[in-house]
Design a protein around this motif. Sequence first.
Motif, PDB file in Angstrom:
ATOM      1  N   ALA A 109       0.853  -1.291  -0.102  1.00  0.00           N
ATOM      2  CA  ALA A 109      -0.162   0.078   0.067  1.00  0.00           C
ATOM      3  C   ALA A 109       0.917   1.272   0.174  1.00  0.00           C
ATOM      4  O   ALA A 109       2.089   1.124   0.485  1.00  0.00           O
ATOM      5  CB  ALA A 109      -0.836  -0.071   1.363  1.00  0.00           C
ATOM      6  N   VAL A 120      -3.774   0.868  -2.512  1.00  0.00           N
ATOM      7  CA  VAL A 120      -3.472  -0.153  -2.476  1.00  0.00           C
ATOM      8  C   VAL A 120      -2.813  -0.606  -4.075  1.00  0.00           C
ATOM      9  O   VAL A 120      -3.768  -0.478  -5.007  1.00  0.00           O
ATOM     10  CB  VAL A 120      -4.500  -1.350  -2.157  1.00  0.00           C
ATOM     11  CG1 VAL A 120      -4.009  -2.726  -2.047  1.00  0.00           C
ATOM     12  CG2 VAL A 120      -4.980  -0.991  -0.560  1.00  0.00           C
ATOM     13  N   LYS A 129      -7.916   3.475  -1.919  1.00  0.00           N
ATOM     14  CA  LYS A 129      -8.459   2.678  -0.639  1.00  0.00           C
ATOM     15  C   LYS A 129      -9.249   3.617   0.287  1.00  0.00           C
ATOM     16  O   LYS A 129     -10.626   3.471   0.434  1.00  0.00           O
ATOM     17  CB  LYS A 129      -7.508   2.013   0.110  1.00  0.00           C
ATOM     18  CG  LYS A 129      -7.855   1.101   1.299  1.00  0.00           C
ATOM     19  CD  LYS A 129      -6.602   0.261   1.808  1.00  0.00           C
ATOM     20  CE  LYS A 129      -7.169  -0.650   2.930  1.00  0.00           C
ATOM     21  NZ  LYS A 129      -8.079  -1.610   2.316  1.00  0.00           N
ATOM     22  N   ARG A 130      -8.941   4.768   0.488  1.00  0.00           N
ATOM     23  CA  ARG A 130      -9.384   5.614   1.532  1.00  0.00           C
ATOM     24  C   ARG A 130      -8.607   6.982   1.691  1.00  0.00           C
ATOM     25  O   ARG A 130      -7.388   6.818   1.452  1.00  0.00           O
ATOM     26  CB  ARG A 130      -9.750   5.110   2.773  1.00  0.00           C
ATOM     27  CG  ARG A 130      -8.603   4.664   3.504  1.00  0.00           C
ATOM     28  CD  ARG A 130      -8.988   4.166   5.112  1.00  0.00           C
ATOM     29  NE  ARG A 130     -10.054   3.210   4.930  1.00  0.00           N
ATOM     30  CZ  ARG A 130      -9.691   2.073   4.676  1.00  0.00           C
ATOM     31  NH1 ARG A 130      -8.691   1.474   4.668  1.00  0.00           N
ATOM     32  NH2 ARG A 130     -10.565   1.068   4.860  1.00  0.00           N
ATOM     33  N   GLU A 167      -5.853   1.537   9.226  1.00  0.00           N
ATOM     34  CA  GLU A 167      -7.314   1.821   8.951  1.00  0.00           C
ATOM     35  C   GLU A 167      -8.086   2.814   9.637  1.00  0.00           C
ATOM     36  O   GLU A 167      -9.084   3.429   8.946  1.00  0.00           O
ATOM     37  CB  GLU A 167      -8.032   0.530   8.658  1.00  0.00           C
ATOM     38  CG  GLU A 167      -7.313  -0.226   7.414  1.00  0.00           C
ATOM     39  CD  GLU A 167      -8.042  -1.362   6.937  1.00  0.00           C
ATOM     40  OE1 GLU A 167      -9.154  -1.458   7.519  1.00  0.00           O
ATOM     41  OE2 GLU A 167      -7.392  -2.115   5.973  1.00  0.00           O
TER      42      GLU A 167
END
Length: 314
Positions: A109, A120, A129-130, A167
């Motif tokens: 990542a 990712v 991803k975010r 995360e």
Amino acid sequence: MIRYISVLTVLFMFFSCGSKEKAIGHHKLDDSFLEERKVTSDACGLDIQLEEWLLTSNALICKTGNPDSLYVCYDRNTLRKVSSFGKRGHGKDEWIYPHLFNVTDDEVAVIDNGSRKMFVLGEGGISYKRTAPFSDLLNNVKTLRYPVAGYVSTTPRMLSLKIADMETANLLDSICFVSEDGNSSVYDFSWSCNENKLVLANMYSNMFVVCKLGEKYNIETMDYYETDLKFYDDKVFYTDIACGENIYLLSQKKIDMENKSGFSEIEIYDYNGKPVMKLSLDFVAGKMLLDERNHRLLLTSVMDGDIHTVKLRS
């Protein structure tokens, strides 16, 4: 100029952030290696400006200074170039200040300190991803067991190694070096991890610290191995570290900084601080990576853009 710190100062630094349950042990650094040997490295002419690197199950991935090809992938076994990816910029799938870290043995990542986004990289290419949940700028990111990773956070007053969920940004524990005069860089360190062990090695002090992690990745014990508890402005001790079956410390103690002469060494210890072996290199190394599967160390040289390999006894 020598910067002196006392045992009480060290205790303050280690207790100043993170959990309060750490058991701290103090040990005299034993560098009486029973086995020392000179080793000759093999150079692979890759000619890159390497900034960061990591291993996956099949590849060595190197971050370079090339804005049009930030990352170059090499076959892990042969070190032959396979592909490249990543571009510096503000467009789609472009990054400003990216850092790469492992998710699994095959998946990596990228967290971009510039755009504050996480991506990712898999067989299908790059996927968003975010938004990165951190307020810190993340440096020297290493995965303990995804999503848990460690990273270095730097301010003028504090240099920290933080363990967090990548995360959620939930902070699990941390180690802090505090500078009352706003010069935290004197406490600069490298770090690595293996299973439930985490190890720091200081650049300007003859010291390394072995931490044991609990089930929730909190630091349960800290054993530091040191000589005089001094930090120096004019001496460099350890510039990199790798952890596997043993601890590998890249030492610059035999470098004459004023005359720019000497050679690097690799000090190998077990996790109880017992000296195992010392390897004397035939060049001045900058960075180090342990490739246990191929029984070797990968090193950069301060004199060229090659990757040097040193065979370890299997």
